[in-house]
Design an enzyme around this catalytic site. Sequence first.
Site, short mmCIF file in Angstrom:
data_model
loop_
_atom_site.label_atom_id
_atom_site.label_comp_id
_atom_site.label_asym_id
_atom_site.label_seq_id
_atom_site.Cartn_x
_atom_site.Cartn_y
_atom_site.Cartn_z
N GLU A 120 20.28 5.18 -15.05
CA GLU A 120 19.14 4.35 -14.67
C GLU A 120 18.93 4.42 -13.16
O GLU A 120 19.84 4.16 -12.37
CB GLU A 120 19.38 2.90 -15.08
CG GLU A 120 18.20 1.99 -14.81
CD GLU A 120 18.46 0.57 -15.27
OE1 GLU A 120 17.48 -0.16 -15.47
OE2 GLU A 120 19.64 0.18 -15.42
N HIS A 165 17.39 2.54 -10.71
CA HIS A 165 16.89 1.18 -10.49
C HIS A 165 17.02 0.84 -9.01
O HIS A 165 17.97 1.27 -8.35
CB HIS A 165 17.74 0.21 -11.33
CG HIS A 165 17.24 -1.20 -11.38
ND1 HIS A 165 17.28 -2.05 -10.29
CD2 HIS A 165 16.70 -1.91 -12.40
CE1 HIS A 165 16.78 -3.22 -10.64
NE2 HIS A 165 16.42 -3.17 -11.91
N ASP A 205 13.31 3.68 -13.40
CA ASP A 205 12.92 2.28 -13.52
C ASP A 205 11.92 2.02 -12.40
O ASP A 205 12.22 2.25 -11.22
CB ASP A 205 14.14 1.37 -13.39
CG ASP A 205 13.82 -0.10 -13.61
OD1 ASP A 205 14.29 -0.65 -14.62
OD2 ASP A 205 13.11 -0.69 -12.77
N HIS A 219 11.93 3.12 -18.05
CA HIS A 219 11.81 1.67 -18.00
C HIS A 219 10.51 1.32 -17.29
O HIS A 219 10.41 1.44 -16.07
CB HIS A 219 12.99 1.05 -17.26
CG HIS A 219 14.23 0.96 -18.08
ND1 HIS A 219 15.47 0.69 -17.56
CD2 HIS A 219 14.42 1.09 -19.42
CE1 HIS A 219 16.36 0.66 -18.53
NE2 HIS A 219 15.75 0.91 -19.66
N GLU A 230 9.31 -3.44 -19.83
CA GLU A 230 10.45 -4.24 -19.39
C GLU A 230 9.98 -5.31 -18.41
O GLU A 230 9.97 -5.11 -17.19
CB GLU A 230 11.52 -3.34 -18.73
CG GLU A 230 12.80 -4.08 -18.43
CD GLU A 230 13.87 -3.19 -17.83
OE1 GLU A 230 15.05 -3.40 -18.14
OE2 GLU A 230 13.53 -2.28 -17.04
#
Length: 335
Positions: A140, A142, A172, A261, A296
């Site tokens: 991920e 992020h 993300d 995401h 999300e």
Amino acid sequence: MIKTGSTLYAYTNEWRAGQYTLDEMIAKVAALNLGPGLEVVGFQSFKGFPHLTPDQIRNFRNALESNGLEPSCLGTNIDVALRSDRFLTEDEMVDYLAAQVKVARLLGYPVARIQIGATPGVIERIAPVAEKAGVKLGMELHAPEAATTPAIVAVRECYDRIGSEYLGFIPDFSATMTAVPRGMLDQFVRDGLPASLLPALVEIWSGDELPHVRFNRFAALAKEQGAEGPVVDQTRLAYTMFGHADPQGWREILDRVVHVHGKFYEIEDGTEPSIPYAELLGLLVEGGYDGVISSEWEGHAFATEHDVDAFALVGEHQEMCRTLLAAATSGGGQR
């Protein structure tokens, strides 16, 4: 083709309030047409995860099938600070993650999200487990990380060295934002931050320094102006949750994207005011991404279950995504 989907993480407030069982939440996602993809976070959705019983696995798979949903991504965790006395050893991290990857296969998930705590050494050892299970691992990306930050560059180099098609990334959209969400700023004020400090918070957030450097700058300024320590400390979230890397940086990892995401915080007049969705979705279309974008919603960082209906927000988000994807596919998307 890019599909929309939900992550049950978006409905955290409803889940924590005990409004739904897992089966009821799955059924509601399907009834509201918020699929077809369904992502879950293992430790949030399943008691005993990752050591699930055959009944748990069978019931979950039946719930998805009977509701016409498709498993998209299982969120795993790499809790390096699981113990109170020390960090996990590499052997412990491998065993911890391997159990989660194996249960992803049993639940029918083609992708498992992994996190930055998984070091290159762990990735090298877990890659064969993923290959045997037929589950792709998606690191991920992020905030405060992004495709070109040093920690992620190290992962990319590790991937290149291993050369497995089962290693990829999950962008993300929190990493490539253009503003701090209005709801977060309002929460800071409700918690005691003088509204007069918000312009400085946003200006410093927009700077080029590392997140902790920007937060320290703002904290010093705020305390000089009389803001109390705990009130200032909570604003660290603005500098760690919301990154503002250049969206074009995703180009460097588009060929390794295994899931997405679709982070969002607010929808206003059919747009997400703090995230450049037209540009981001245009990049995915241009890069040939063929997978699911999980809606999300993470506004529960500043909104309670009484403030908003997360299911309704996800519906608005997916409508926005479908509109932008259609425009990008027809050649009208932003580049």
